[in-house]
Design an enzyme around this catalytic site. Structure first.
Site, short mmCIF file in Angstrom:
data_model
loop_
_atom_site.label_atom_id
_atom_site.label_comp_id
_atom_site.label_asym_id
_atom_site.label_seq_id
_atom_site.Cartn_x
_atom_site.Cartn_y
_atom_site.Cartn_z
CE1 TYR A 128 -4.23 14.22 3.00
CE2 TYR A 128 -4.64 11.90 2.53
CZ TYR A 128 -4.08 12.89 3.33
OH TYR A 128 -3.40 12.55 4.47
NE ARG A 145 -5.54 3.19 -1.24
CZ ARG A 145 -4.75 2.68 -0.27
NH1 ARG A 145 -4.37 3.44 0.73
NH2 ARG A 145 -4.36 1.42 -0.31
CB SER A 195 -0.87 -0.03 1.27
OG SER A 195 -2.02 0.76 1.11
C1 FNR Z 1 -0.65 5.38 5.15
N1 FNR Z 1 -1.74 5.32 4.29
C2 FNR Z 1 -1.69 5.97 3.08
N2 FNR Z 1 -2.70 5.82 2.18
C3 FNR Z 1 -2.62 6.35 0.96
O1 FNR Z 1 -3.53 6.17 0.16
N3 FNR Z 1 -1.51 7.09 0.60
C4 FNR Z 1 -0.48 7.31 1.45
O2 FNR Z 1 0.52 7.92 1.07
C5 FNR Z 1 -0.59 6.79 2.76
N4 FNR Z 1 0.38 7.01 3.69
C6 FNR Z 1 0.43 6.24 4.84
C7 FNR Z 1 1.55 6.28 5.67
C8 FNR Z 1 1.63 5.44 6.77
C9 FNR Z 1 2.86 5.47 7.63
C10 FNR Z 1 0.55 4.57 7.07
C11 FNR Z 1 0.63 3.63 8.25
C12 FNR Z 1 -0.56 4.56 6.29
C13 FNR Z 1 -2.80 4.32 4.52
C14 FNR Z 1 -2.31 2.95 4.07
O3 FNR Z 1 -1.99 2.93 2.69
C15 FNR Z 1 -3.36 1.85 4.35
O4 FNR Z 1 -4.48 2.13 3.57
C16 FNR Z 1 -3.76 1.81 5.81
O5 FNR Z 1 -2.60 1.79 6.64
C17 FNR Z 1 -4.60 0.56 6.11
O6 FNR Z 1 -3.93 -0.62 5.74
P1 FNR Z 1 -3.13 -1.53 6.83
O7 FNR Z 1 -2.02 -0.69 7.39
O8 FNR Z 1 -4.12 -1.91 7.90
O9 FNR Z 1 -2.64 -2.70 6.05
#
Ligand code: FNR
Length: 372
Positions: free
Chosen positions: A191, A239, A22
């Site tokens: 966003y 997304r 992700s």
């Molecule tokens: C994110 N998330 C996120 N989502 C996205 O669409 N663009 C981004 O740049 C980010 N940045 C980001 C940074 C960090 C440090 C985290 C922990 C999360 C959300 C991420 O992509 C994901 O959708 C969520 O963390 C949920 O999935 P998990 O972590 O439960 O597998």
């Protein structure tokens, strides 16, 4: 039955397995110039070494004012694209597909990094002018829940909208030339594009506000612009936040998400990556446990009329869980965030655990650590 280590064919692009890293902001551009650093190279490269089929770089700003923090990655100039090219080469050398999330932070722009408090930054403090569909700023609060002052958000005019669409188009051209094979349009998490989609934040009259047609126009036009310049054989993802999680006010819902998925399929999007929330304080699920967003992805997949592919993200932490998502035909792609922060080799570990090491080449340097 489809397994986690079966390839996913999208147009002429083969993603070697159904595990995607992700996009995750690293807030690590040292010089605040949007250029990728050693950190980004190692971060993305390690996860390609670690067996993910698709490695998607963090929200990358298509214009300077579209950064969340001054340390965000950007792709509004050629230098920034050049700095990413060696990473796409390395990711491909590992047999993975490199992707990039193209983003604009809208009214959530101009803050300090999370580990510096995520506080709003004024222009004389390293920040910049913030724009959005309407003039109401994100309601920032301090640790005690008290509102804090924030710079105003300026309502975008027609010129700003055209500039944003153009910025997404040229960012996609640069990303293509830097070697990325999947472009993901970021229309989630409160966003800019999500701010236009949701009636919580879009109070505009005119072409880009009001009804479903008006609120979805910017996301559709941006996706169209990206699709125009993205190679025919390569996929475009979008997304979205599947829901705003509000049932007490007019907001963005999973029914609208499914309708939007159909419209995006019609203009050449290939996969909807279904996340949720982020539009305003309180726009989160009560519990974010295992697979917490999977029902949203399933609803989009089942109720949309097109057969557009769907990815699920949120709370996937084990190989068995990722396998079940795909094998039970609940989504086409298992998207993993935080587990990849804990374990860059989650893909290899999953292949090991699921007895799928024949499907994974894996780096020969690490062969003795895994079963391939
Ligand atoms: C994110 N998330 C996120 N989502 C996205 O669409 N663009 C981004 O740049 C980010 N940045 C980001 C940074 C960090 C440090 C985290 C922990 C999360 C959300 C991420 O992509 C994901 O959708 C969520 O963390 C949920 O999935 P998990 O972590 O439960 O597998």
């Amino acid at each position: 039955m489809t397994d986690l280590f079966d390839p996913l064919e999208l147009r002429d692009t083969t993603v070697p397995n159904r595990v995607m890293v992700s996009p995750m902001c690293q807030y690590s551009c040292d010089a605040r110039d949007g250029r990728a650093t050693e950190w980004h190279h190692v971060h993305l490269g390690s996860r390609a070494v670690g067996g993910a089929g698709l490695v998607v770089a963090e929200a990358t700003a298509v214009e300077k004012r579209g950064r969340i923090t001054p340390e965000d990655l950007g792709i509004w100039n050629d230098d920034q694209a050049d700095a990413l090219a060696r990473t796409t080469r390395f990711v491909k050398e590992q047999g993975a597909v490199p992707g990039i999330q193209l983003a604009h932070a809208g009214r959530k722009a101009s803050t300090s990094r999370p580990w510096d408090g995520s506080r709003p930054l004024y222009p004389d403090d390293g920040g910049w002018e913030v724009v959005g569909p309407s003039g109401d700023p994100w309601p920032y609060e301090d640790d005690d829940g008290e509102r804090v002052d924030a710079p105003p958000t300026r309502e975008m005019d027609q010129g700003d909208i055209e500039q944003v669409i153009d910025s997404f188009r040229t960012a996609a051209e640069r990303a293509r030339d830097a070697g990325f094979e999947v472009a993901e349009v970021h229309a989630a998490h409160g966003y800019l594009l999500h701010e236009f989609l949701s009636p919580v934040t879009n109070h505009r009259a005119g072409d880009y506000g009001g009804d479903f047609e008006g609120r979805t126009r910017l996301t559709r036009e941006v996706t169209e612009a990206v699709r125009e310049v993205w190679p025919d054989g390569k996929p475009v993802f979008v997304r979205i936040s599947g829901t705003d999680w509000f049932d007490d006010r007019e907001s963005w819902t999973v029914e609208q998400s499914a309708r939007l998925a159909d419209r995006l399929a019609g203009i050449g999007a290939d996969l909807i990556d279904v996340s949720s929330g982020g539009i305003a304080p309180g726009s989160w699920p009560e519990q974010a446990g295992p697979n917490y967003q999977l029902p949203l992805a399933e609803t989009v997949r089942e109720t949309s009329e097109s057969d557009i592919a769907v990815g699920t993200v949120g709370g996937i932490t084990t190989p068995e869980q990722a396998q079940a998502v795909v094998a039970n035909d609940r989504a086409d792609l298992a998207i993993v965030g935080r587990q990849f922060l804990r374990d860059p080799y989650f893909g290899l570990r999953a292949a090991d655990a699921l007895d799928a090491t024949d499907e994974v080449t894996g780096p020969p340097q690490y062969r003795r650590g895994f079963g391939f």
